[in-house]
Design an enzyme around this catalytic site. Structure first.
Site, PDB file in Angstrom:
ATOM      1  N   THR A 346       0.819  -1.226   0.000  1.00  0.00           N
ATOM      2  CA  THR A 346       0.000   0.000   0.000  1.00  0.00           C
ATOM      3  C   THR A 346       0.853   1.276   0.000  1.00  0.00           C
ATOM      4  OG1 THR A 346      -0.164  -0.307   2.384  1.00  0.00           O
ATOM      5  CG2 THR A 346      -2.041  -0.991   1.073  1.00  0.00           C
ATOM      6  N   SER A 372       1.230   8.528   5.033  1.00  0.00           N
ATOM      7  CA  SER A 372       0.569   8.496   3.739  1.00  0.00           C
ATOM      8  C   SER A 372       1.620   8.939   2.736  1.00  0.00           C
ATOM      9  CB  SER A 372      -0.614   9.459   3.734  1.00  0.00           C
ATOM     10  OG  SER A 372      -1.142   9.533   2.446  1.00  0.00           O
ATOM     11  N   ARG A 373       2.012   8.024   1.843  1.00  0.00           N
ATOM     12  CA  ARG A 373       3.169   8.322   0.984  1.00  0.00           C
ATOM     13  C   ARG A 373       2.839   9.245  -0.176  1.00  0.00           C
ATOM     14  NH1 ARG A 373       4.186   2.298   1.379  1.00  0.00           N
ATOM     15  NH2 ARG A 373       5.052   2.161   3.453  1.00  0.00           N
ATOM     16  N   VAL A 374       1.604   9.264  -0.627  1.00  0.00           N
ATOM     17  CA  VAL A 374       1.294  10.089  -1.793  1.00  0.00           C
ATOM     18  C   VAL A 374       0.185  11.102  -1.542  1.00  0.00           C
ATOM     19  CG1 VAL A 374       2.054   8.382  -3.498  1.00  0.00           C
ATOM     20  CG2 VAL A 374      -0.293   8.337  -2.704  1.00  0.00           C
TER      21      VAL A 374
END
Lengths: 507, 124
Positions: A346, A372-374
């Site tokens: 994810t 949250s990476r993006v």
């Protein structure tokens, strides 16, 4: 009248042509718990739907294992009807479900059939489209990076762990800690996000209790969220084969909306039980077991499912499919096999911590371990303005938290930081099924990070928030409208907001 | 060493003959049992049957009919160039016509029952 009907039937029958065809068939030689093995059917495809002729009518299955001299089939219906010697016919098509906008507001099973007792979903055979349950995810060319926010209505998440449309964000935590509640809040909140297209939501219940699914459906209906939601239910009493299929069916329904240029949000609740169902099927089909007896392709099972979440570029319709998989951990152990797999697949995770839950911090989001990476690329400017400070203040608070009990011996600056941290933690608390529109979150968090709430007693913070929002609703509605419309916190709006906070404090 | 069902079947076919058939089978079964492969017997039997049919140019054909029909059975035998009479089963629920099954892998369904079923599926 009856003569007319008879004439019509006669015409239809005379026009009917039936050819006698040579068919390749198989014969069941072994039946297990939800699976069977058969000889023959040498031209069957992998994942092809097959029909087993039993004394009690046809039973569907999927050909999963194609071996040298036999085929392993997962039975999708009542496996007790299947007996040794039954004839099996191939259908020539890979397993697919009929999807369409008519599904909205309905509860369906893993095969897309109605499960809510409200009759057929599609009015005629021509309605809806067949979507394959297993589909290769959109490629690189068709995608674009995440750029539109998907607000969950939960302050801690929208501010610090933002989710974008097309993202895959994992919700992970122990049992009974509020994982499903976050997902349900996210569905309910979509109707509050008026500035953007309302995504169609698909809630996939895998291995859940039927009572829980019924409760969730009732709650969604009560909040008016079933108007844009489809529930795919493969409860604990469903065969493992349907539990294994349900997330893929949910993804197929979501892809239908994505292909229409719409946004879709799919919640897989939960993938731990999905992995268990797949392990059961794999072991019954005698696939070699690996770590924790899961088969070797358990990673690929989840990666190919979650990879189907995408934000399509404008040339391809601009639709999106956001995935919120849920994973249940045992005693907070995120290093177990399935949790580590899904974490690595994810684009970030929301980690819920039991200690926080029992301290009364609900939702029990551990903002230090959640990422949250993006999503930050999709966050609105207004939220970014308050969230940066919020993250910093809470990080400093976490470092100083150990000293809270010696607060009297600390210097003023440290004391202030501790107070600010406590105020913000209190402010981030939120009840179940009470998602907050993002413009309201912005004004509340603005007051918190700028120290307007520092003097208020901790138990009074929630009351102040309520009073402040009521006051803004009545006296300064323009502030909320301006933030919701532009997504920014302009200088003049900020000034008005400051005045509104001060006025509320004087009340 | 473990052998596949096909290998067992092959060995059995090569060693068996009319004179010492029973003795070979007894010895064969005892070997399979001591090798711990007794659960493979159904597979071995199936593979043996396949190999045997291939060696002697035979086919396992079964004709299912609603009522006895000698002419049809003969027609099937001629059409498929069978060396022996096909197995016949009477099933009244077929209503009419016949279902021909070859080697349990290919089915030619010309029964009235299946045609009615197709008509029902196509028109409703």
């Amino acid at each position: 009248m009856s003569k007319e009907i008879i004439e019509k039937i006669k015409q239809e029958i005379s026009g009917f042509k039936s050819e006698i065809k040579t068919e390749r068939v198989g014969k069941v030689f072994e039946v297990g718990d939800g699976v069977c093995r058969m000889w023959g059917l040498s031209s069957v495809m992998a994942q092809e739907m097959v029909e087993i002729e039993t004394d009690g009518g046809g039973v569907n299955g999927i050909a999963l294992n194609l071996e040298e001299d036999s085929v392993g089939v997962v039975i999708l219906g009542d496996f007790l009807k299947v007996k040794e010697g039954n004839i099996v016919r191939g259908t020539g098509r890979v397993l697919s479900v009929r999807v369409g906008k008519e599904m909205v507001g309905r509860v369906v099973n893993a095969l897309g059939e109605p499960a809510d007792g409200r009759g057929p979903i599609f009015a005629s055979e021509k309605d809806g489209k067949f979507y394959p349950v297993e589909k290769i995810a959109p490629g690189v060319i068709t995608r674009e990076s995440v750029n539109t926010p998907l607000h969950t209505g939960i302050k801690a998440i929208d501010a610090m762990i933002p989710i974008g449309r097309g993202q895959r964000e994992l919700i992970i935590g122990d049992r009974q800690i509020g994982k499903s509640a976050i997902a349900i809040d996210a569905i309910v909140n979509q109707q509050n996000d008026t500035g953007r297209r309302t995504p169609f939501c698909i809630y996939v219940a895998v291995g859940q209790r039927d009572s829980k699914v019924a409760k969730i459906v009732a709650e969604l209906e009560k909040k008016g969220a079933m108007k844009y939601t489809v529930v795919v239910a493969a409860s604990a009493s469903s065969p493992a084969s349907l539990q294994y299929l349900a997330p893929f069916t949910g993804a197929a329904i979501g892809e239908f909306f994505m292909d229409q240029g719409e946004d879709a949000l799919v919640i897989y609740d939960d993938l731990t039980k999905h992995a268990n169902a797949y392990r059961q099927i794999s072991l019954l089909l005698r696939r070699p077991p690996g770590r924790e007896a899961f088969p070797g392709d358990i990673f690929y099972l989840h990666s190919r499912l979650l990879e189907r979440a995408a934000k399509l570029s404008k040339e391809y319709g601009g639709g999106s499919l956001t995935a919120l998989p849920i994973i249940e951990t045992q005693l907070g152990d995120v290093s177990a096999y399935i949790p580590t797999n899904v974490i690595s697949i994810t684009d970030g995770q929301i980690y819920l911590e039991p200690d926080l839950f029992y301290q009364g911090v609900r939702p029990a989001v551990n903002v230090g371990l959640s990422v949250s990476r993006v999503g930050s690329a999709a966050q609105t400017q207004a939220m970014k303005k308050v969230a940066g400070r919020l993250r910093l203040d809470l990080a400093q608070f976490r470092e100083l938290q150990a000293f809270v009990q010696f607060a009297t011996d600390l210097d003023e600056a440290t004391k202030k930081r501790i107070v600010r941290g406590q105020v913000l933690t209190e402010l981030l608390k939120q009840n179940d099924f009470e998602p907050m529109p993002f413009e309201r979150q912005v004004v509340v968090l603005y007051a918190g990070v700028n120290g307007y709430l520092d003097g208020i007693e901790l138990p009074e913070i929630q009351n102040f928030q309520k009073k402040f929002l009521d006051y803004i609703d009545k006296m300064h509605k323009g502030i909320l409208e301006a933030i919701a419309k532009s997504g920014e916190l302009a200088v003049d709006v900020e000034e008005k907001l400051k005045r509104a906070i001060e006025e509320t404090r004087k009340m | 060493m473990k052998y596949s069902s096909k290998e067992y079947a092959h060995v059995l076919l090569e060693t068996i003959d009319d004179e010492r058939g029973e003795a070979v089978v007894k010895k064969f079964l005892s070997y399979v049992r001591t090798s711990g492969d007794f659960q493979k017997i159904p597979h071995i039997l199936r593979d043996f049957r396949k190999l045997y049919n291939a060696k002697y140019g035979l086919r396992d054909v079964k004709v299912t009919l609603a009522r006895p029909n000698g002419g049809l059975i003969q027609a099937v035998q001629e059409k498929l160039k069978l060396k022996h009479e096909p197995e016949v089963e009477i099933k009244k629920e077929l209503l009419g016509g016949a279902v021909v099954s070859i080697d349990d892998e290919v089915v030619i369904d010309g029964s009235v029952k299946s045609r009615l079923q197709k008509l029902f599926n196509a028109k409703l």
